[in-house]
Design a protein around this motif. Structure first.
Motif, PDB file in Angstrom:
ATOM      1  N   HIS A  33      13.741  48.406 -36.267  1.00 25.24           N
ATOM      2  CA  HIS A  33      14.041  49.832 -36.309  1.00 25.24           C
ATOM      3  C   HIS A  33      14.305  50.316 -37.725  1.00 25.24           C
ATOM      4  O   HIS A  33      13.712  51.297 -38.159  1.00 25.24           O
ATOM      5  CB  HIS A  33      15.218  50.153 -35.395  1.00 25.24           C
ATOM      6  N   ARG A  34      15.179  49.648 -38.456  1.00 20.06           N
ATOM      7  CA  ARG A  34      15.622  50.184 -39.737  1.00 20.06           C
ATOM      8  C   ARG A  34      15.344  49.326 -40.956  1.00 20.06           C
ATOM      9  O   ARG A  34      15.561  49.778 -42.064  1.00 20.06           O
ATOM     10  CB  ARG A  34      17.133  50.424 -39.681  1.00 20.06           C
ATOM     11  N   ASN A  35      14.922  48.103 -40.782  1.00 20.93           N
ATOM     12  CA  ASN A  35      14.855  47.201 -41.918  1.00 20.93           C
ATOM     13  C   ASN A  35      13.490  46.518 -42.018  1.00 20.93           C
ATOM     14  O   ASN A  35      13.328  45.371 -41.584  1.00 20.93           O
ATOM     15  CB  ASN A  35      15.979  46.161 -41.805  1.00 20.93           C
ATOM     16  N   ASP A  53      11.492  52.908 -32.767  1.00 22.10           N
ATOM     17  CA  ASP A  53      12.777  53.468 -32.355  1.00 22.10           C
ATOM     18  C   ASP A  53      12.724  53.575 -30.843  1.00 22.10           C
ATOM     19  O   ASP A  53      12.052  54.451 -30.295  1.00 22.10           O
ATOM     20  CB  ASP A  53      12.984  54.830 -33.000  1.00 22.10           C
TER      21      ASP A  53
END
Length: 90
Positions: A38-40, A64
């Motif tokens: 999702h974020r990294n 997401d």
């Protein structure tokens, strides 16, 4: 030891923590492994690089899970490039 050769495993949130350990386990068992992050993106790329020495293939992409469009894009890419998974770890 178990052998998952020819099996396709999909792990959501597989780039870090418990998800990454699950991805590594299935890779060690010769499975083809797909995972989302999702974020990294750096953590996802590092994990994929680490798995390069195993027999199975690796697919990863951003997703997401709380966003329908993001889920749809991830699944479309997954099926186009990786095929239909045999196992889902969510």
């Amino acid at each position: 030891m178990l052998d998952f050769s020819g099996k396709k495993i999909m792990v959501t949130g597989g780039s870090r923590g418990i998800g990454a350990e699950i991805v590594k386990l299935f890779a060690q068992l010769n499975a083809d492994v797909a995972f989302s992050y999702h974020r990294n993106p750096a953590a996802a790329a590092e994990l994929a690089k680490e798995l390069a020495g195993y027999q199975g293939s690796v697919f990863y992409n951003v997703c997401d899970l709380g966003d329908a469009g993001s889920r749809s894009n991830f699944l479309n890419d997954l099926f186009d490039k990786f095929g239909c998974p045999d196992v889902l770890v969510n």
